[in-house]
Scaffold this motif. Structure first.
Motif, PDB file in Angstrom:
ATOM      1  N   LEU B 109       0.831  -1.213   0.000  1.00 57.06           N
ATOM      2  CA  LEU B 109       0.000   0.000   0.000  1.00 57.06           C
ATOM      3  C   LEU B 109       0.860   1.256   0.000  1.00 57.06           C
ATOM      4  O   LEU B 109       0.341   2.372   0.073  1.00 57.06           O
ATOM      5  N   SER B 110       2.198   1.076  -0.103  1.00 58.21           N
ATOM      6  CA  SER B 110       3.104   2.184   0.222  1.00 58.21           C
ATOM      7  C   SER B 110       2.962   3.397  -0.690  1.00 58.21           C
ATOM      8  O   SER B 110       3.297   4.501  -0.283  1.00 58.21           O
ATOM      9  N   ASP B 111       2.460   3.205  -1.911  1.00 54.50           N
ATOM     10  CA  ASP B 111       2.189   4.376  -2.757  1.00 54.50           C
ATOM     11  C   ASP B 111       0.801   4.890  -2.366  1.00 54.50           C
ATOM     12  O   ASP B 111      -0.145   4.844  -3.144  1.00 54.50           O
ATOM     13  N   TYR B 112       0.724   5.402  -1.133  1.00 54.78           N
ATOM     14  CA  TYR B 112      -0.575   5.714  -0.526  1.00 54.78           C
ATOM     15  C   TYR B 112      -1.357   6.754  -1.314  1.00 54.78           C
ATOM     16  O   TYR B 112      -2.570   6.692  -1.416  1.00 54.78           O
ATOM     17  N   GLY B 113      -0.672   7.702  -1.906  1.00 58.18           N
ATOM     18  CA  GLY B 113      -1.373   8.773  -2.611  1.00 58.18           C
ATOM     19  C   GLY B 113      -1.997   8.311  -3.922  1.00 58.18           C
ATOM     20  O   GLY B 113      -3.136   8.638  -4.248  1.00 58.18           O
ATOM     21  N   ASP B 114      -1.271   7.505  -4.667  1.00 59.98           N
ATOM     22  CA  ASP B 114      -1.738   7.101  -5.994  1.00 59.98           C
ATOM     23  C   ASP B 114      -2.907   6.120  -5.950  1.00 59.98           C
ATOM     24  O   ASP B 114      -3.613   5.948  -6.947  1.00 59.98           O
ATOM     25  N   GLY B 115      -3.069   5.448  -4.833  1.00 60.56           N
ATOM     26  CA  GLY B 115      -4.249   4.608  -4.675  1.00 60.56           C
ATOM     27  C   GLY B 115      -4.162   3.235  -5.313  1.00 60.56           C
ATOM     28  O   GLY B 115      -3.081   2.765  -5.680  1.00 60.56           O
ATOM     29  N   SER B 116      -5.331   2.625  -5.471  1.00 65.68           N
ATOM     30  CA  SER B 116      -5.420   1.190  -5.783  1.00 65.68           C
ATOM     31  C   SER B 116      -4.731   0.789  -7.084  1.00 65.68           C
ATOM     32  O   SER B 116      -4.201  -0.306  -7.188  1.00 65.68           O
ATOM     33  N   THR B 117      -4.737   1.673  -8.099  1.00 61.05           N
ATOM     34  CA  THR B 117      -4.120   1.294  -9.380  1.00 61.05           C
ATOM     35  C   THR B 117      -2.611   1.098  -9.252  1.00 61.05           C
ATOM     36  O   THR B 117      -2.010   0.374 -10.041  1.00 61.05           O
ATOM     37  N   HIS B 118      -2.023   1.793  -8.261  1.00 65.54           N
ATOM     38  CA  HIS B 118      -0.570   1.762  -8.116  1.00 65.54           C
ATOM     39  C   HIS B 118      -0.110   0.978  -6.892  1.00 65.54           C
ATOM     40  O   HIS B 118       1.084   0.881  -6.620  1.00 65.54           O
ATOM     41  N   GLN B 119      -1.066   0.451  -6.139  1.00 68.78           N
ATOM     42  CA  GLN B 119      -0.707  -0.372  -4.980  1.00 68.78           C
ATOM     43  C   GLN B 119      -0.849  -1.832  -5.378  1.00 68.78           C
ATOM     44  O   GLN B 119      -1.593  -2.156  -6.303  1.00 68.78           O
ATOM     45  N   ALA B 283      -4.897   7.612   0.411  1.00 66.22           N
ATOM     46  CA  ALA B 283      -5.011   8.150   1.771  1.00 66.22           C
ATOM     47  C   ALA B 283      -3.992   9.265   1.930  1.00 66.22           C
ATOM     48  O   ALA B 283      -3.088   9.407   1.106  1.00 66.22           O
ATOM     49  N   GLU B 284      -4.136  10.043   3.004  1.00 59.51           N
ATOM     50  CA  GLU B 284      -3.262  11.194   3.204  1.00 59.51           C
ATOM     51  C   GLU B 284      -1.847  10.804   3.620  1.00 59.51           C
ATOM     52  O   GLU B 284      -0.902  11.530   3.389  1.00 59.51           O
TER      53      GLU B 284
END
Lengths: 277, 313
Positions: B109-119, B283-284
């Protein structure tokens, strides 16, 4: 090029054709169509153009041959056996358990296979990587890679086309097996990937054309490509799917079809006429 | 515990490897300033291949490079490295067992800003399922450096999963990393927590918090998800009454699968912390996200208490 070279390639192509038919055998389905359309191209490469050593398949300076359309592996199996990479007796074991002749080329099982292919669209990328690696090493070796015109529907082929021209891989020669048939029918009708020449040119490749069933035409075309530098090269070889078997030519059903016992004997007569043993 | 950035250490280790071995080559799909292969590009421009945003070709191209004796590292975000290039990894690399290292960056989940497409919640599962593949998940920057070296030294395909977040140092600097070996980080007598990646530091935190409740947690870093020395893994549960697994990955096909399979037939109760068959989201910050998905020290502690309660001995 001289008459001797031409005769050698023509004779080899007949042997490859018979090996293909014999390997599959009568009344058994096999990838006749795309293998036969490559018989002359593969003969020209293994019996004229490429520098290779059947006794030393790992020779660093050898030219490489990759079959991106891996389902035509039969023609390469035949060529490798005819060159002496492994005993011809193995051909009878095609697609049997434990055989070095798998349904698609397996580099870990058969000597002389440069990479494992079968999932369409990947072989050209592998060839590009190989060409880039050879360039890094300062090698003079050439990489030859056959792509099917049906296969060219795969997007990865065009990613590779881009990469090859970006990295100016002029040690890479693609051969487009232009037989105009995909597994289920004519490319123009089923899924049109034309125009061919313009597409490769627009991707930055040098494009040449030849008759893919004429030894002299193939030899001249491959030799001429040696003089092209600074960009990857694509030889568009006009071919006939099922070439050499009159009942199979241009018939998509023989992409993966079977010959009857009568057709099998007919093929023997066609291809073994000049056999001297 | 001091925090360090795994990507940064990975990028610097690649440069060291490049200095030591001229056969090390690096391929990138236009994310070099994020995966930190930009260091290698600066140091060895001739051995760095920008492949454009074309991961499939990058992956098979790397196979071709390896066939000329190169040790090829391909780089992208884990979701693209393992997902978009799945068939190329399977057919071009793993089937012929070629010497290519697939590095999945910004994993979990570490790319928290980019969201589901990038996690990515499923990359470990996909990569583990392919024959001939080795799957490594470093827990901190120290282990990232060691595992990058171990991957380069290993003859054959490797998937190396690297998080985007800074993580606390948990692996001893002098520990030699051997592929397949699980590592005891903290001993304890009641419950063993098998963790990987970012959840290793969370497990150590849980072990500290557990003391107040009179509960003793053992923490094991399972950074080799495949292969895994099953006997060593099981030996690390000697004497405890229950087991917890913790991972920043789906409960399907990752560490939970490794551990529950290794303990098949065992009477020890097992609780699993992971992502319950869901995609991620934006997420923030990473902490908010990890909390929302139950990937915290507090959840590990709760699971340990629950597992121990189920223990019959």
């Amino acid at each position: 090029m001289n008459r001797e070279h031409i005769a050698k390639v023509e004779s080899a192509a007949r042997r490859l054709r018979w090996d293909i038919v014999e390997m599959i055998g009568p009344n058994v389905r096999g990838h006749f169509g795309g293998s036969l359309s490559l018989a002359d191209i593969v003969a020209a490469l293994y019996f004229y153009k490429m520098r290779h050593d059947p006794k030393n398949p790992a020779w660093a300076e050898r030219d490489r041959f990759l079959l991106s359309k891996g389902h035509a592996g039969l023609v390469q199996y035949a060529a490798l056996a005819e060159c002496g990479y492994y005993p011809k007796a193995e051909l009878a074991k095609l697609k049997t358990l434990g055989s070095i002749l798998q349904g698609h080329p397996d580099m870990r099982r058969m000597p002389g296979i440069e990479c494992s292919t079968g999932s369409l669209g990947q072989g050209l990328s592998i060839a590009c990587g190989m060409a880039a690696g050879l360039k890094l090493d300062g090698s003079k070796a050439q990489v030859y890679c056959v792509v099917g015109d049906g296969e060219a529907a795969e997007g990865q082929i065009w990613e590779a086309a881009n990469a090859a021209s970006h990295y100016k891989l002029d040690n890479l020669v693609g051969v487009l097996d232009r037989n105009r048939l995909q597994a289920t029918g004519a490319i123009e009708k089923r899924f049109n990937t034309n125009p061919v020449v313009e597409k490769w040119e627009s991707f930055g490749w040098h494009v040449a054309e030849c008759d893919g069933h004429d030894a002299a035409s193939l030899i001249a075309a491959f030799d001429a490509l040696d003089g092209v530098h600074g960009k990857p090269k694509m030889l568009v070889a006009r071919t006939v799917k099922g070439s050499g078997l009159p009942f199979a030519e241009n018939d998509a059903a023989f992409h993966n079809g079977a010959v009857t016992s009568e057709q099998y004997e007919q093929a023997r007569k066609l291809f073994c006429a000049d056999a001297v043993h | 515990m001091t925090n360090h950035n795994l990507r940064d250490v990975y990028g610097r280790t690649l440069v060291e490897l490049g200095k030591e071995n001229k056969n090390v080559v690096v391929l990138e799909a236009d994310l070099g300033k994020s995966t930190m292969t930009c260091y290698f590009e600066d140091a060895f421009p001739n051995r760095f291949f920008e492949m454009g945003i074309a991961e499939a070709n990058m992956t098979s191209f790397a196979a071709g490079l390896s066939l000329t004796g190169k040790i090829a590292f391909t780089n992208s975000f884990a979701v693209f490295a393992a997902g978009r290039s799945y068939d190329q990894i399977r057919q071009s690399i793993c089937l012929p067992k070629l010497n290519v290292k697939i590095v999945g960056s910004s994993a979990g989940l570490s790319d928290y800003g980019d969201g589901s497409t990038h996690q990515t919640v499923e990359d470990i599962a996909i990569m583990r399922a392919i024959p001939n593949m080795t799957v490594l998940v470093p827990a901190d920057a120290v282990e990232t450096a060691k595992m990058t070296r171990a991957a380069a030294a290993h003859e054959g395909p490797v998937y190396l999963r690297i998080t985007r977040s800074d993580l606390p140092d948990v692996v001893p600097e002098n520990e030699e990393i051997v592929i397949g070996k699980p590592y005891l980080l903290r001993d304890g007598s009641d419950v063993v927590v098998y963790a990987c990646g970012a959840m290793v530091s969370a497990a150590l935190e849980a072990a500290e918090a557990a003391k107040a409740q009179g509960l003793s947690l053992r923490v094991v870093n399972v950074s080799s998800l495949k292969p895994i020395d099953e006997a060593a893994l099981k030996k690390l549960a000697d004497g405890v009454k229950a087991i917890v697994t913790a991972e920043e990955h789906s409960l399907i096909g990752g560490l939970a699968s490794v551990v529950t399979y290794a303990f098949r037939g065992s009477a020890l109760p097992i609780e699993c912390i992971g992502i319950a068959d869901k995609f991620g989201q934006s997420a923030e910050n990473i902490n908010v996200l990890m909390e929302a998905y139950g990937l915290t020290a507090a959840e590990i502690l709760k699971a340990a208490v629950a597992a121990k309660r189920k223990a019959t001995v």
